[in-house]
Each structure stands twice: as C-alpha cells, then as structure tokens.
Scaffold this motif. Structure first.
Motif, short mmCIF file in Angstrom:
data_model
loop_
_atom_site.label_atom_id
_atom_site.label_comp_id
_atom_site.label_asym_id
_atom_site.label_seq_id
_atom_site.Cartn_x
_atom_site.Cartn_y
_atom_site.Cartn_z
N ASP A 100 0.78 -1.06 -0.29
CA ASP A 100 -0.11 -0.04 0.08
C ASP A 100 0.95 1.30 -0.03
OD1 ASP A 100 -2.73 1.13 0.23
OD2 ASP A 100 -2.04 1.98 1.98
N ASP A 101 2.12 1.22 0.63
CA ASP A 101 2.97 2.29 0.71
C ASP A 101 3.25 2.79 -0.74
OD1 ASP A 101 3.01 2.76 3.49
OD2 ASP A 101 4.46 1.15 3.63
N PHE A 102 3.63 1.57 -1.64
CA PHE A 102 3.98 2.01 -3.11
C PHE A 102 2.92 2.29 -3.62
CE2 PHE A 102 7.46 -0.63 -1.52
CZ PHE A 102 8.63 -0.23 -2.24
N LEU A 103 1.45 1.98 -3.34
CA LEU A 103 0.25 2.39 -4.20
C LEU A 103 0.03 3.69 -3.94
CD1 LEU A 103 -1.69 -0.82 -4.12
CD2 LEU A 103 -0.37 -0.14 -5.89
N ARG A 104 0.17 4.30 -2.57
CA ARG A 104 -0.15 5.55 -2.38
C ARG A 104 1.00 6.45 -2.78
NH1 ARG A 104 0.40 6.95 2.47
NH2 ARG A 104 1.89 5.27 3.47
N THR A 105 2.27 5.90 -3.01
CA THR A 105 3.44 6.67 -3.45
C THR A 105 3.13 7.02 -4.87
OG1 THR A 105 5.03 5.70 -2.22
CG2 THR A 105 5.61 6.74 -4.38
N ALA A 106 2.61 5.98 -5.83
CA ALA A 106 2.18 6.19 -7.53
C ALA A 106 0.99 7.15 -7.36
CB ALA A 106 1.89 4.81 -7.80
N ASP A 107 0.10 7.37 -6.59
CA ASP A 107 -1.07 8.05 -6.38
C ASP A 107 -0.39 9.80 -6.29
OD1 ASP A 107 -2.79 5.91 -7.14
OD2 ASP A 107 -3.40 5.91 -5.01
N ARG A 108 0.36 9.70 -5.46
CA ARG A 108 0.82 11.06 -5.08
C ARG A 108 1.92 11.41 -6.38
NH1 ARG A 108 0.71 15.97 -3.55
NH2 ARG A 108 2.37 16.75 -2.19
N PHE A 109 2.45 10.60 -6.87
CA PHE A 109 3.61 10.83 -8.13
C PHE A 109 2.40 11.47 -9.20
CE2 PHE A 109 7.33 8.10 -6.98
CZ PHE A 109 7.75 9.21 -5.91
N ASN A 110 1.30 10.80 -9.61
CA ASN A 110 0.44 11.01 -10.54
C ASN A 110 0.07 12.77 -10.35
OD1 ASN A 110 0.55 8.71 -11.84
ND2 ASN A 110 -1.36 7.99 -10.71
N ALA A 111 -0.19 13.02 -9.17
CA ALA A 111 -0.58 14.18 -8.81
C ALA A 111 0.64 15.43 -8.91
CB ALA A 111 -1.01 14.50 -7.42
N GLU A 123 2.30 0.02 -13.29
CA GLU A 123 0.85 -0.13 -13.58
C GLU A 123 0.11 1.13 -13.10
OE1 GLU A 123 -0.61 -3.92 -12.70
OE2 GLU A 123 0.83 -4.95 -14.06
N ARG A 124 0.33 1.69 -11.93
CA ARG A 124 -0.25 2.66 -11.23
C ARG A 124 0.01 4.20 -11.72
NH1 ARG A 124 -4.03 1.23 -6.71
NH2 ARG A 124 -4.30 3.19 -5.51
N CYS A 125 1.35 4.10 -11.90
CA CYS A 125 1.85 5.63 -12.30
C CYS A 125 0.99 5.87 -13.86
CB CYS A 125 3.16 5.68 -12.47
SG CYS A 125 3.98 5.82 -10.65
N ASP A 126 0.59 6.91 -13.96
CA ASP A 126 -0.06 7.46 -15.28
C ASP A 126 1.13 7.74 -15.96
OD1 ASP A 126 -1.39 8.46 -17.38
OD2 ASP A 126 -3.00 9.38 -15.92
N PRO A 127 1.10 7.11 -17.34
CA PRO A 127 2.17 7.49 -18.31
C PRO A 127 2.01 8.90 -19.01
CG PRO A 127 1.20 5.39 -19.09
CD PRO A 127 0.23 6.04 -17.82
N ALA A 128 1.10 9.50 -18.82
CA ALA A 128 0.77 10.70 -19.08
C ALA A 128 1.61 11.73 -18.23
CB ALA A 128 -0.54 11.27 -19.00
N PHE A 129 1.81 11.35 -16.84
CA PHE A 129 2.61 12.17 -16.04
C PHE A 129 3.69 11.76 -15.41
CE2 PHE A 129 -2.31 13.38 -15.44
CZ PHE A 129 -2.35 14.35 -16.07
N VAL A 130 4.01 10.52 -15.49
CA VAL A 130 5.38 9.91 -14.84
C VAL A 130 6.01 9.12 -15.69
CG1 VAL A 130 5.94 8.49 -12.90
CG2 VAL A 130 4.10 9.83 -12.63
N ASP A 131 7.33 9.44 -15.82
CA ASP A 131 8.24 8.72 -16.46
C ASP A 131 9.23 7.97 -15.45
OD1 ASP A 131 7.76 9.71 -19.06
OD2 ASP A 131 9.46 10.90 -19.19
N PHE A 132 10.24 6.95 -16.02
CA PHE A 132 10.92 6.24 -14.80
C PHE A 132 12.38 6.79 -15.15
CE2 PHE A 132 6.78 4.11 -14.61
CZ PHE A 132 6.86 4.03 -13.43
#
Length: 298
Positions: free
Chosen positions: A145-156, A191-200
C-alpha cells in the motif's frame, strides 16, 4: 549472485524492439548525477562544475542546489557550457507548497525533468535515533500500500511538473524490488503511475544490486524509461534490496555496459547518468572522466 554472463545472455532479448519503438533511436546522452560530487560541490560549487566540464561531460543532474537560486545556477552552468537535464528534488511526502517551490526552482534553471528519488518510506523518521540502521528497518516495514499511495501521489505531482513545462520521473532503488503477493513493488508502480504524467529513471546499478536483470525492464518500459543511472559493482554480488555492493569504477566491475547501452538505445532512453556513490572525493573528477570515456567507446 549476478555475473557478467547473465547480461550477455539477456542482451539479445533486450535488443528486440517492442512495438512502437523506432529502430533508429539515438544512443542516450551520457551525463553525471552530481550526488557523486556532493562533497566537492559543498566546498566549492563553481570550481567543481568547472572541473566536471573539463572532463568532457556536458549534461548534469542535480541532487541539491547548495543554497544557490536558479539564476546563480544558470550562470554557472552557462559559464562552463553545461546543461542541467534535471534534479532529484521532489519527494512524495512533501507538502504542496514545497513541491511548488522546487518545481519553480527546476523550471527556473531550465531543466527538462524534475525527479523524485525515493517512494514513501513512512517508518524512517520514527526510527531515526531508535534503530542502529533506520534505513534498513524502514525498508523492512514497507507495504504494498505504501507503493500504491506513492504512485497516486506521483501522478498528482507529475501533473504539476507538466504544467510547469517539464516531465516528472521516479528514480528506482533496490527497495522497489521488494515482493508483495509474489510480484515486485516496481511492477505495481509501473501499472499505477499514469504514463501521461510519470516517467521512470531506472537505476541500472541498483536493479542489479537487488538481484534483478534491468534489461527486460528497459524493454518493457520503452520510452517511459526516459532516464537511467549507471553504476558498477565489484563481484560477486549478494542480492539485497536494502544495501549496495562495493562500488567499482564503471567498466571495471561486473556490469556489461555494452549490453546495457544497447538496451537503453533500443528502449529510447534519452539520458544516462554516471553515479559512483562511494568514490572518495579526491578521485571523483578523475572517475567521472574515466567513466565518460569508457561509455563513449561502447
């Protein structure tokens, strides 16, 4: 243990282009992550950047701004013919005001990327002063869940960065290869990070240190892996997600950089940054020059 032969074996598979990747992708531009020179920059910021420029490197990635504002950094870069590609500047646990301030700093310098170097690690601060190794123990306490919450925050955050005219990227560590329910946390992040907003920014060295082959990830991510970090290790490697092996000069350790460069080129990685974390300060400039020349010959 990971040895050079594994990367040779994976190179052929990594060279097969996924659909949509153009065969004529240019090789990534080689730069340096300035964390490697942190002690020198803290002592003499301007002289250190001048010395790095003399190695032939032209592209840098910041990890801290050393109490300089955007205008001062821009002047020093221009004086030395350097380009700041991006900076490790953002964290998921920062409030919006701090995020906005640092995005403005990156944009003011003229960067293309603003990067988050770590995910949420909630237990870390509480463990400082209470644990012999708070970093290790905080990693052990991470949850899916820590990683999923991180991904959601990164999208924002990525949306904010995009509005400022840049791209947001997440830089990986070994801890991204913790397993939850039989799969890596990094798979959830992809999978959770939106490609429109997050690169790696795939750290090739950290991935190898965790016991994972980075080449299939480069192939899978394609142009989402717009940035990369390059490190070399002395072998044999005992895989771990919470520590790194002894550093080797790039080209003198276990990593097959010819295979890595081919895979990065096939994936469309734009910039790859040298980062030798444990090189003594008095050898950093020479190490940057040596690594830059080695990678340029591949």
């Amino acid at each position: 243990m990971i040895e050079r032969r594994h990367f040779l074996a994976a190179a052929a598979a990594a060279a097969m282009l996924p659909r949509g990747v153009v065969a004529a992708s240019p090789r990534p531009v080689i730069g340096v992550q300035l964390y490697m020179a942190r002690e020198l920059l803290a002592k003499d910021f301007e002289a250190t950047l001048a010395a790095i420029a003399e190695t032939g490197v032209r592209h840098v990635e910041f990890a801290g701004f050393y109490d300089r504002d955007a205008a001062a950094i821009r002047r020093t870069l221009a004086d030395n013919g350097l380009v700041a590609v991006g900076a490790h500047a953002l964290r998921a646990d920062m409030d919006d005001a701090e995020i906005d301030r640092l995005i403005a700093q990156c944009a003011g310098i003229g960067m293309d990327y603003a990067v988050a170097p770590v995910p949420l690690v909630p237990a870390y601060r509480a463990l400082v002063g209470k644990s012999d190794n708070p970093f290790r123990d905080a990693i052990a306490a991470l949850t899916r869940d820590d990683f999923l919450r991180t991904a959601d925050r990164f999208n924002a955050i990525g949306g904010k960065v995009q509005s400022a005219g840049m791209r947001f990227a997440y830089h990986t560590h070994g801890l991204d290869f913790l397993r939850f329910d039989g799969r890596y946390a990094f798979d959830d992040m992809i999978e959770r990070c939106d490609p429109a907003f997050v690169d790696f920014e795939l750290d090739v060295g950290n991935t190898i240190a965790a016991g994972v082959d980075p080449l299939p990830y480069l192939q899978r991510l394609g142009r989402r892996a717009s940035l990369a970090h390059l490190k070399d290790w002395r072998g044999p490697i005992e895989p771990a997600v919470d520590r790194i092996p002894p550093t080797a000069p790039i080209g003198e350790g276990v990593v097959d950089f010819a295979a890595v460069v081919r895979a990065m080129t096939a994936a469309g990685v734009r910039y790859a940054f040298i980062e030798e974390e444990e090189t003594p300060a008095d050898r950093v400039i020479a190490a940057i020059g040596s690594a830059y020349r080695h990678l340029g010959r591949l």
